[in-house]
Design a protein around this motif. Sequence first.
Motif, PDB file in Angstrom:
ATOM      1  N   ASP A 175      51.450  49.855  61.275  1.00  0.00           N
ATOM      2  CA  ASP A 175      50.882  51.000  61.988  1.00  0.00           C
ATOM      3  C   ASP A 175      49.367  51.096  61.835  1.00  0.00           C
ATOM      4  O   ASP A 175      48.760  52.067  62.277  1.00  0.00           O
ATOM      5  N   LEU A 220      45.610  56.291  70.933  1.00  0.00           N
ATOM      6  CA  LEU A 220      45.090  57.267  69.955  1.00  0.00           C
ATOM      7  C   LEU A 220      44.343  58.388  70.655  1.00  0.00           C
ATOM      8  O   LEU A 220      44.208  59.483  70.113  1.00  0.00           O
ATOM      9  N   ASN A 229      44.188  64.373  67.246  1.00  0.00           N
ATOM     10  CA  ASN A 229      45.543  64.029  67.699  1.00  0.00           C
ATOM     11  C   ASN A 229      46.469  63.667  66.543  1.00  0.00           C
ATOM     12  O   ASN A 229      47.612  63.258  66.772  1.00  0.00           O
ATOM     13  N   PHE A 279      40.799  52.602  71.369  1.00  0.00           N
ATOM     14  CA  PHE A 279      41.656  53.750  71.036  1.00  0.00           C
ATOM     15  C   PHE A 279      42.485  54.180  72.243  1.00  0.00           C
ATOM     16  O   PHE A 279      43.657  54.556  72.104  1.00  0.00           O
ATOM     17  N   VAL A 302      41.400  58.063  60.449  1.00  0.00           N
ATOM     18  CA  VAL A 302      40.326  57.107  60.703  1.00  0.00           C
ATOM     19  C   VAL A 302      39.534  56.904  59.422  1.00  0.00           C
ATOM     20  O   VAL A 302      39.048  57.872  58.817  1.00  0.00           O
ATOM     21  N   HIS A 330      45.860  61.343  64.004  1.00  0.00           N
ATOM     22  CA  HIS A 330      45.717  60.010  63.432  1.00  0.00           C
ATOM     23  C   HIS A 330      44.637  60.015  62.347  1.00  0.00           C
ATOM     24  O   HIS A 330      43.795  60.915  62.286  1.00  0.00           O
ATOM     25  N   THR A 349      52.009  58.807  63.629  1.00  0.00           N
ATOM     26  CA  THR A 349      50.666  58.792  63.059  1.00  0.00           C
ATOM     27  C   THR A 349      50.253  57.361  62.774  1.00  0.00           C
ATOM     28  O   THR A 349      50.982  56.593  62.157  1.00  0.00           O
ATOM     29  N   ARG A 350      49.055  57.008  63.232  1.00  0.00           N
ATOM     30  CA  ARG A 350      48.517  55.688  62.961  1.00  0.00           C
ATOM     31  C   ARG A 350      47.228  55.845  62.162  1.00  0.00           C
ATOM     32  O   ARG A 350      46.646  56.928  62.101  1.00  0.00           O
ATOM     33  N   ILE A 351      46.801  54.757  61.548  1.00  0.00           N
ATOM     34  CA  ILE A 351      45.563  54.762  60.781  1.00  0.00           C
ATOM     35  C   ILE A 351      44.671  53.646  61.294  1.00  0.00           C
ATOM     36  O   ILE A 351      45.122  52.505  61.474  1.00  0.00           O
ATOM     37  N   ALA A 352      43.424  53.976  61.579  1.00  0.00           N
ATOM     38  CA  ALA A 352      42.460  53.006  62.106  1.00  0.00           C
ATOM     39  C   ALA A 352      41.354  52.779  61.091  1.00  0.00           C
ATOM     40  O   ALA A 352      40.796  53.740  60.543  1.00  0.00           O
ATOM     41  N   ALA A 398      40.815  61.172  68.146  1.00  0.00           N
ATOM     42  CA  ALA A 398      41.938  60.534  67.460  1.00  0.00           C
ATOM     43  C   ALA A 398      42.375  61.365  66.256  1.00  0.00           C
ATOM     44  O   ALA A 398      43.580  61.569  66.021  1.00  0.00           O
ATOM     45  N   ARG A 399      41.428  61.850  65.480  1.00  0.00           N
ATOM     46  CA  ARG A 399      41.768  62.672  64.318  1.00  0.00           C
ATOM     47  C   ARG A 399      42.394  63.998  64.753  1.00  0.00           C
ATOM     48  O   ARG A 399      43.354  64.470  64.127  1.00  0.00           O
TER      49      ARG A 399
END
Length: 286
Positions: A230, A285, A34, A280, A38, A36, A2-5, A31-32
């Motif tokens: 991340d 993402l 998936n 992304f 945002v 992650h 999990t990543r945060i943008a 992205a959300r």
Amino acid sequence: MTRIAFLDVDGTIQEHGDAIAPSTVRAIRTARANGHLVFLCTGRSAGDLHPKVREIGVDGEITNGGAFGTRGDELLFADPMAREDTERVIAFYQSEGMHYFLQSNDAVFASDGVGPFVDEFFRERREKAREELHRLGAAEDEEGGAEPPQVIAYQPMDGADLDAIAKSTFISLRPDGVERAAAALGERFHVVRGSIPLPGGSNGEIGLRGTNKGSAIARVLDRLGLDARDAIGIGDSWNDIEMFEVVGTPVAMGNADPHLKELAGRVTTSVLEDGVWNAFAELGLV
């Protein structure tokens, strides 16, 4: 993983005339989906975000250049300026004869002379928004024939609560307005070039030193138990520098100043040329 943008708004999600590329909406929602996170990360007040930005759906918001942070309906932190700091900034504007805006988290307030000065400018920006929406293939009746919202939706200054102001922006007829503000206000204040194009010789943003997008991102990551390595930060403006310094993966938009592109190191395409989607996609993402 999990990543945060963290995404800037003006010049990143929306063009400064308020047009949004359809691919940007798809990128954030995909992205959300998936898994992650945002977050918006903007110099705007929460009350001045364009309705179409809100309709996209995000996990949280950093607003007012880092003074406020939320996750969903939860307030993570709130750091408005002390009244005496706001009064000092206003006194500087008045001594310089500058037009200015004060931002609380709910609204933007304009000084008495700013309306006639910027109304024509904002009308031109709204017309540009219509042209950009048409170019992007938006339905002609998408706005229902109504006038698009102003680039900045402001209220009269006499309605401002000086105990709730988080940030200010100004318009100077002089080319050195930003430098003059920084010199006059000193180290207590953080003065940068404005992120929204405005008329005049120069424009800028003023907040408290230590309150910026980077410091706010660090607080969000700490609350969520996430590692800065991340985190992704995407932006195009001078108030994004501290964001670039904090996140593990800084990305400058293709429409950013060359110096900001150099600071970020990684560059995507422009705001209306699928910039967020391409970033992304490159980062996995979407």
